[in-house]
Design a protein around this motif. Structure first.
Motif, short mmCIF file in Angstrom:
data_model
loop_
_atom_site.label_atom_id
_atom_site.label_comp_id
_atom_site.label_asym_id
_atom_site.label_seq_id
_atom_site.Cartn_x
_atom_site.Cartn_y
_atom_site.Cartn_z
N THR A 1 -24.18 -21.73 22.28
CA THR A 1 -24.75 -22.87 21.57
C THR A 1 -24.70 -22.65 20.06
O THR A 1 -24.98 -21.54 19.58
CB THR A 1 -26.20 -23.12 22.01
N LEU A 2 -24.34 -23.71 19.36
CA LEU A 2 -24.35 -23.73 17.89
C LEU A 2 -25.59 -24.48 17.44
O LEU A 2 -26.01 -25.44 18.07
CB LEU A 2 -23.09 -24.45 17.39
N TYR A 3 -26.18 -24.04 16.32
CA TYR A 3 -27.38 -24.66 15.80
C TYR A 3 -27.21 -25.08 14.35
O TYR A 3 -26.40 -24.52 13.61
CB TYR A 3 -28.58 -23.70 15.88
N LEU A 4 -28.02 -26.04 13.95
CA LEU A 4 -28.16 -26.38 12.54
C LEU A 4 -29.64 -26.60 12.26
O LEU A 4 -30.21 -27.60 12.71
CB LEU A 4 -27.37 -27.64 12.17
N GLN A 5 -30.25 -25.64 11.59
CA GLN A 5 -31.65 -25.77 11.18
C GLN A 5 -31.67 -26.54 9.85
O GLN A 5 -31.04 -26.11 8.88
CB GLN A 5 -32.29 -24.40 11.01
N MET A 6 -32.40 -27.64 9.83
CA MET A 6 -32.44 -28.50 8.65
C MET A 6 -33.88 -28.58 8.15
O MET A 6 -34.77 -29.05 8.86
CB MET A 6 -31.92 -29.89 8.99
N ASN A 7 -34.11 -28.09 6.94
CA ASN A 7 -35.43 -28.11 6.33
C ASN A 7 -35.42 -28.99 5.08
O ASN A 7 -34.36 -29.30 4.55
CB ASN A 7 -35.86 -26.70 5.95
N SER A 8 -36.59 -29.36 4.63
CA SER A 8 -36.74 -30.17 3.42
C SER A 8 -35.83 -31.41 3.48
O SER A 8 -35.13 -31.72 2.51
CB SER A 8 -36.42 -29.34 2.17
N LEU A 9 -35.87 -32.07 4.60
CA LEU A 9 -34.98 -33.23 4.79
C LEU A 9 -35.34 -34.36 3.85
O LEU A 9 -36.53 -34.58 3.54
CB LEU A 9 -35.05 -33.69 6.25
N ILE B 1 -26.76 -22.76 9.41
CA ILE B 1 -25.93 -22.82 10.62
C ILE B 1 -26.00 -21.46 11.30
O ILE B 1 -25.97 -20.41 10.64
CB ILE B 1 -24.48 -23.21 10.28
N SER B 2 -26.09 -21.48 12.63
CA SER B 2 -26.12 -20.23 13.38
C SER B 2 -25.60 -20.49 14.78
O SER B 2 -25.38 -21.64 15.17
CB SER B 2 -27.54 -19.67 13.43
N ARG B 3 -25.39 -19.41 15.53
CA ARG B 3 -24.91 -19.58 16.91
C ARG B 3 -25.54 -18.50 17.78
O ARG B 3 -25.90 -17.43 17.31
CB ARG B 3 -23.39 -19.50 16.98
N ASP B 4 -25.63 -18.82 19.06
CA ASP B 4 -26.14 -17.89 20.07
C ASP B 4 -25.06 -17.75 21.12
O ASP B 4 -24.84 -18.66 21.93
CB ASP B 4 -27.44 -18.42 20.67
N GLY B 5 -24.37 -16.60 21.12
CA GLY B 5 -23.29 -16.38 22.06
C GLY B 5 -23.74 -16.37 23.50
O GLY B 5 -23.03 -16.84 24.39
N ALA B 6 -24.93 -15.86 23.74
CA ALA B 6 -25.44 -15.79 25.11
C ALA B 6 -25.68 -17.19 25.68
O ALA B 6 -25.48 -17.43 26.87
CB ALA B 6 -26.72 -14.96 25.15
N LYS B 7 -26.11 -18.10 24.81
CA LYS B 7 -26.36 -19.48 25.25
C LYS B 7 -25.16 -20.39 24.99
O LYS B 7 -25.19 -21.56 25.35
CB LYS B 7 -27.59 -20.03 24.53
#
Length: 110
Positions: free
Chosen positions: A77-85, A69-75
């Protein structure tokens, strides 16, 4: 009025990756903790990951080491990078910050 809009879901093969996005309007995401939840068919909605105001993160045991989980304050936007699904990751994924987004479907299947 705070609004959350998720995107980035889709169909992926086992072992693949997806990145979910949650675009926030009506407030600044740096002001509060935010979460990703998911709900699989026939199951209760469950917490997947949290990022605090200070940037600390929490992950459910089932996704630890695979999701980020990460976020970009400038955008704003919150993210969720999902690997090895895996097929058990199939669910509707929701962004949460006191209010809910509409969700985005993630399907993991060969």
């Amino acid at each position: 009025q705070v609004q959350l809009v998720e995107s980035g879901g889709g169909l992926v093969q086992p072992g693949g990756s997806l990145r979910l996005s949650c675009t926030v309007s009506g407030t600044r995401i740096s002001l509060f903790a935010m979460d990703w939840y998911r709900q699989a068919p026939g199951k209760e909605r469950e917490l997947v990951a949290t990022i605090s105001r200070g940037g600390s993160t929490y992950y459910a045991d089932s996704v630890k080491g695979r999701f980020t989980i990460s976020r970009d304050g400038a955008k704003n936007t919150l993210y969720l990078q999902m690997n090895s699904l895996q097929p058990e990751d199939t669910a509707v994924y929701y962004c949460h910050a006191g209010v809910w987004g509409q969700g985005t479907q993630v399907t993991v299947s060969a």
